[in-house]
Write an enzyme that holds these catalytic residues in place. Structure first.
Site: not given
Ligand code: ZN
Length: 188
Positions: A45, A50, A108, A150, A153
């Site tokens: 994801g 990001q 990530l 997500e 985020h």
């Molecule tokens: Zn993340």
């Protein structure tokens, strides 16, 4: 085209994403690039923040993990998880409906940092898809965890914010080092 994933310490990760009011070719391209990026990094994801964009867009594909089950319900009926991947969610609204469960998570933007995070095991999701049409589903297991990670985020919330005190304390040096490296990289 795969994009570069920004790391902890990059200011955009703390920005709340703007609502997307129409699905333009730019948004479609961004979603396609984000999916390529997810696969390139072997992630499951990715949120727009990001890759440097503070907008309400996330892409998910849990097929990369085979040892942690997911469930999906469309209109109250069980649906095929793999057949529904990848998921592109625009302006998602996530409502918890299940009991809190602890499970391992990574991100990530935090390479090689993993921790157990407690989140509801089932959530109801409303979003728009890439065609700009409403999408509603209930999901559980790994997929529910990814959706919540997500969606956090998109609101500038990171998984370290959900760690318990002890875990965060144990990871403090690694987190400080990562942030320092990121900040040094930003100055270059
Ligand atoms: Zn993340």
């Amino acid at each position: 085209m795969p994009l570069t994933v920004v790391k902890y310490g990059t200011p955009v990760l703390r920005q709340k994403g703007a609502l997307i009011d129409s699905v333009t070719p730019t948004i479609r391209k961004l979603a396609a690039d984000m999916l390529e990026t997810t696969y390139a990094y072997k992630g499951i994801g990715l949120a727009a923040q990001q890759v440097g964009f503070a907008v309400q867009l996330t892409v998910i594909d849990v097929r990369g993990v085979t040892d942690r089950p997911s469930s999906l319900e469309l209109k109250g009926q069980p649906a095929d998880v793999s057949g529904s991947m990848p998921l592109v969610l625009i302006n998602p609204e996530v409502k918890p409906v299940g009991q809190p469960v602890s499970g391992p998570e990574g991100c990530l933007s935090f390479p090689e940092i993993y921790a157990d995070i407690t989140r509801p095991d089932t959530v109801d999701v409303k979003a728009l898809n890439l065609e700009g049409q409403p999408l509603e589903f209930r999901c559980g297991g790994l997929l529910a965890r990814v959706v919540q990670h997500e969606s956090d985020h998109l609101n500038g919330i990171l998984f370290i914010d959900r760690m318990d005190k002890k875990t965060k304390e144990e990871l403090r040096d690694e987190l400080e080092l990562l942030m320092a490296e990121t900040k040094a990289g930003l100055k270059r």
